[in-house]
Write a protein that holds these residues in place. Structure first.
Motif, short mmCIF file in Angstrom:
data_model
loop_
_atom_site.label_atom_id
_atom_site.label_comp_id
_atom_site.label_asym_id
_atom_site.label_seq_id
_atom_site.Cartn_x
_atom_site.Cartn_y
_atom_site.Cartn_z
N PRO A 11 0.81 -1.20 0.00
CA PRO A 11 0.00 0.00 0.00
C PRO A 11 0.85 1.26 0.00
O PRO A 11 1.86 1.36 0.69
CB PRO A 11 -0.81 -0.12 1.30
CG PRO A 11 -0.82 -1.58 1.61
CD PRO A 11 0.50 -2.09 1.13
N GLY A 12 0.42 2.25 -0.81
CA GLY A 12 1.08 3.53 -0.82
C GLY A 12 2.27 3.61 -1.74
O GLY A 12 2.82 4.68 -1.97
N ALA A 13 2.75 2.47 -2.29
CA ALA A 13 3.91 2.49 -3.16
C ALA A 13 3.54 3.11 -4.50
O ALA A 13 2.44 2.95 -4.99
CB ALA A 13 4.43 1.06 -3.37
N THR A 14 4.53 3.81 -5.08
CA THR A 14 4.29 4.36 -6.41
C THR A 14 4.56 3.30 -7.45
O THR A 14 5.23 2.31 -7.21
CB THR A 14 5.21 5.57 -6.66
OG1 THR A 14 6.56 5.18 -6.45
CG2 THR A 14 4.85 6.71 -5.72
N THR A 15 4.01 3.51 -8.63
CA THR A 15 4.14 2.56 -9.72
C THR A 15 4.84 3.25 -10.89
O THR A 15 4.41 4.31 -11.32
CB THR A 15 2.77 2.06 -10.18
OG1 THR A 15 2.16 1.38 -9.08
CG2 THR A 15 2.89 1.11 -11.34
N GLU A 16 5.91 2.64 -11.38
CA GLU A 16 6.60 3.20 -12.53
C GLU A 16 5.81 2.87 -13.78
O GLU A 16 5.29 1.79 -13.96
CB GLU A 16 8.02 2.63 -12.63
CG GLU A 16 8.92 3.08 -11.48
CD GLU A 16 10.34 2.63 -11.67
OE1 GLU A 16 10.62 1.98 -12.69
OE2 GLU A 16 11.18 2.94 -10.80
N THR A 17 5.78 3.84 -14.67
CA THR A 17 5.04 3.65 -15.90
C THR A 17 5.65 4.52 -16.97
O THR A 17 6.68 5.16 -16.76
CB THR A 17 3.55 4.01 -15.70
OG1 THR A 17 2.84 3.69 -16.90
CG2 THR A 17 3.36 5.48 -15.40
N THR A 18 5.03 4.57 -18.12
CA THR A 18 5.45 5.46 -19.19
C THR A 18 4.27 6.34 -19.55
O THR A 18 3.15 5.86 -19.70
CB THR A 18 5.90 4.65 -20.43
OG1 THR A 18 7.05 3.91 -20.09
CG2 THR A 18 6.22 5.58 -21.59
N ASP A 19 4.50 7.65 -19.66
CA ASP A 19 3.44 8.57 -20.04
C ASP A 19 2.98 8.24 -21.45
O ASP A 19 3.76 8.35 -22.40
CB ASP A 19 3.98 10.00 -19.98
CG ASP A 19 2.89 11.03 -20.20
OD1 ASP A 19 1.88 10.69 -20.84
OD2 ASP A 19 3.06 12.17 -19.74
N PRO A 20 1.72 7.81 -21.63
CA PRO A 20 1.27 7.40 -22.96
C PRO A 20 1.16 8.56 -23.92
O PRO A 20 1.01 8.36 -25.11
CB PRO A 20 -0.11 6.78 -22.69
CG PRO A 20 -0.56 7.40 -21.43
CD PRO A 20 0.67 7.65 -20.63
N THR A 21 1.22 9.80 -23.44
CA THR A 21 1.06 10.93 -24.33
C THR A 21 2.37 11.34 -24.99
O THR A 21 2.38 11.85 -26.10
CB THR A 21 0.49 12.14 -23.57
OG1 THR A 21 1.37 12.48 -22.49
CG2 THR A 21 -0.88 11.82 -23.01
N ASP A 22 3.52 11.12 -24.29
CA ASP A 22 4.77 11.53 -24.92
C ASP A 22 5.90 10.52 -24.75
O ASP A 22 7.01 10.73 -25.24
CB ASP A 22 5.22 12.89 -24.38
CG ASP A 22 5.52 12.87 -22.88
OD1 ASP A 22 5.57 11.77 -22.30
OD2 ASP A 22 5.70 13.95 -22.31
N GLY A 23 5.62 9.40 -24.06
CA GLY A 23 6.63 8.36 -23.94
C GLY A 23 7.67 8.60 -22.88
O GLY A 23 8.60 7.82 -22.72
N SER A 24 7.59 9.68 -22.13
CA SER A 24 8.59 9.97 -21.11
C SER A 24 8.34 9.13 -19.86
O SER A 24 7.20 8.84 -19.52
CB SER A 24 8.55 11.46 -20.75
OG SER A 24 7.29 11.81 -20.23
N PRO A 25 9.43 8.74 -19.16
CA PRO A 25 9.24 7.96 -17.94
C PRO A 25 8.45 8.75 -16.91
O PRO A 25 8.54 9.97 -16.84
CB PRO A 25 10.68 7.69 -17.47
CG PRO A 25 11.53 7.89 -18.68
CD PRO A 25 10.84 8.95 -19.48
N GLY A 26 7.67 8.06 -16.12
CA GLY A 26 6.87 8.74 -15.11
C GLY A 26 6.55 7.80 -13.98
O GLY A 26 6.79 6.60 -14.05
N VAL A 27 6.01 8.36 -12.92
CA VAL A 27 5.62 7.58 -11.75
C VAL A 27 4.25 8.05 -11.33
O VAL A 27 3.96 9.24 -11.38
CB VAL A 27 6.63 7.78 -10.59
CG1 VAL A 27 6.13 7.10 -9.32
CG2 VAL A 27 8.00 7.26 -10.97
N PHE A 28 3.37 7.12 -10.96
CA PHE A 28 2.08 7.54 -10.43
C PHE A 28 1.78 6.79 -9.15
O PHE A 28 2.26 5.69 -8.91
CB PHE A 28 0.96 7.35 -11.46
CG PHE A 28 0.61 5.92 -11.78
CD1 PHE A 28 -0.25 5.19 -10.97
CD2 PHE A 28 1.13 5.29 -12.90
CE1 PHE A 28 -0.59 3.88 -11.25
CE2 PHE A 28 0.79 3.98 -13.21
CZ PHE A 28 -0.06 3.27 -12.38
N ASP A 29 1.00 7.44 -8.33
CA ASP A 29 0.54 6.86 -7.07
C ASP A 29 -0.66 5.97 -7.38
O ASP A 29 -1.65 6.45 -7.91
CB ASP A 29 0.15 7.99 -6.12
CG ASP A 29 -0.37 7.49 -4.78
OD1 ASP A 29 -0.46 6.26 -4.58
OD2 ASP A 29 -0.70 8.34 -3.93
#
Length: 363
Positions: A11-29
């Motif tokens: 619980p509470g951990a962030t998830t690494e992903t890729t921004d589908p709009t521009d392909g840049s690395p990102g993290v979301f809660d």
């Protein structure tokens, strides 16, 4: 595009992903709504878009949602709204439901217009607002079970049609999330996939056009992969909702769902272990604790009693009480389109109070 990691880091951990709009690395809660949250499922009674949106935003501070008002007619229902998003796909309304069409028609245009109106209203009432915001589309398997090919048979009966529909829905989901971000800059979008027909697809219970037979069950691996493609594409938390019995918690967890929304009254004790495994893997439970078709707001008087079933679910497999406030979002069991407006408003407010009672006393 990098796939969003399936919940599993707690619980509470962030998830690494890729921004589908521009392909840049990102993290979301994966839990942008915070602890002790409540929300609605989606559909609401009436035809007043503005009043309903205002009420939802005022009543649900942690996780408001874009309401759907099916009483407005075809195109405002959950299938029509999703069809209005699908790129290069047109459909028309037949007596049996939505059917693929060769070219845009009145029904497709109406679906797109109504969705545009809904988004305009959402943008108007969220000026200066920030926080989690939930939007919904029909999941790939309920869409495949409901949307008809030109011959009148459901798309679920054709492998190529299923594959194309999953791809189109993933693209539509990306576009919807990008639209929400553009219209509501402070939003942390959450996507809900409505899958009331998921179990029927898995068990071969979707009827053919004649009604005398059913379509063959779709392989569980294909179902899981289809869900994962949509979930991984959007780069935001994804909740899968099913108000049917026997929700496949393990399959949804493997597909990467960050939350599972279900009718708590339909859960059996034999499913407790699967639910516990999901919680321990970091999946949020969107527990439906109120009937969607109630009519008496006065019946909603005891928030603590409303979530007694949640406490029983926790104690059964011995889950840690410390996990409860962050691992549960309180909701009605299903959409509220069949309820009175007064009950719908009272039910959402009651869910907020019930969620707070869980946080105040998680034991």
């Amino acid at each position: 595009m990098n796939a969003a990691a399936a919940p599993g880091s707690g619980p509470g951990a962030t998830t690494e992903t890729t921004d589908p709009t521009d392909g840049s690395p990102g993290v979301f809660d994966p839990r942008p709504w915070g602890p002790a949250a409540a929300t609605g499922v989606g559909s609401m009674p009436g035809t007043d878009v503005r009043e309903t949106a205002r009420m939802v935003l005022e009543t649900l501070p942690a996780l408001p949602f874009l309401p759907e008002l099916p009483a407005r007619g075809p195109g405002a229902d959950m299938i029509g709204r999703t069809i209005g998003l699908l790129p290069d796909l047109h459909a028309r309304v037949e007596p049996s439901g939505w059917r693929i069409a060769d070219r845009p028609g009145r029904d497709s245009r109406r679906a797109r217009d109504r969705l545009s109106e809904d988004l305009d209203t959402l943008e108007e009432f969220t000026q200066g607002w920030s926080g989690a915001l939930k939007v919904a589309v029909v999941g790939p398997w309920t869409l495949a079970a409901t949307l008809e090919r030109r011959n009148g048979e459901a798309m679920v009966g054709d492998h190529g049609a299923r594959r194309d529909l999953v791809a189109a829905l993933a693209e539509a989901a990306i576009d919807l999330v990008a639209t929400v971000r553009r219209r509501v800059p402070g939003a942390k979008p959450v996507l809900q996939l409505d899958e009331p027909s998921l179990v029927s697809v898995l068990r071969g219970r979707v009827p053919t056009a004649s009604g005398y037979r059913t379509h063959r069950a779709v392989d569980r691996q294909e179902v899981e992969e289809g869900l994962r493609r949509v979930i991984d594409s959007v780069g935001v938390p994804v909740v899968v909702h099913s108000c049917a019995p026997d929700v496949p918690f393990a399959l949804l967890r493997r597909a990467g769902a960050h939350g599972v929304s279900f009718d708590l009254s339909l859960l059996t004790e034999r499913e407790y272990d699967a639910v516990a495994e999901s919680v321990e893997a970091g999946t949020t439970l969107f527990t439906g604790v109120l009937p969607g078709d109630g009519v008496d707001p006065g019946a909603l008087s005891d928030p603590g009693a409303t979530v007694m079933g949640v406490r029983s679910l926790w104690r059964g497999p011995g889950l840690s009480p410390a996990l409860l406030p962050e691992s549960v979002v309180v909701t009605p069991a299903c959409g509220l389109a069949g309820a009175s407006p007064a009950y719908a408003r009272a039910a959402l407010a009651h869910c907020v109070r019930a969620a707070r009672s869980l946080a105040d006393n998680p034991e």
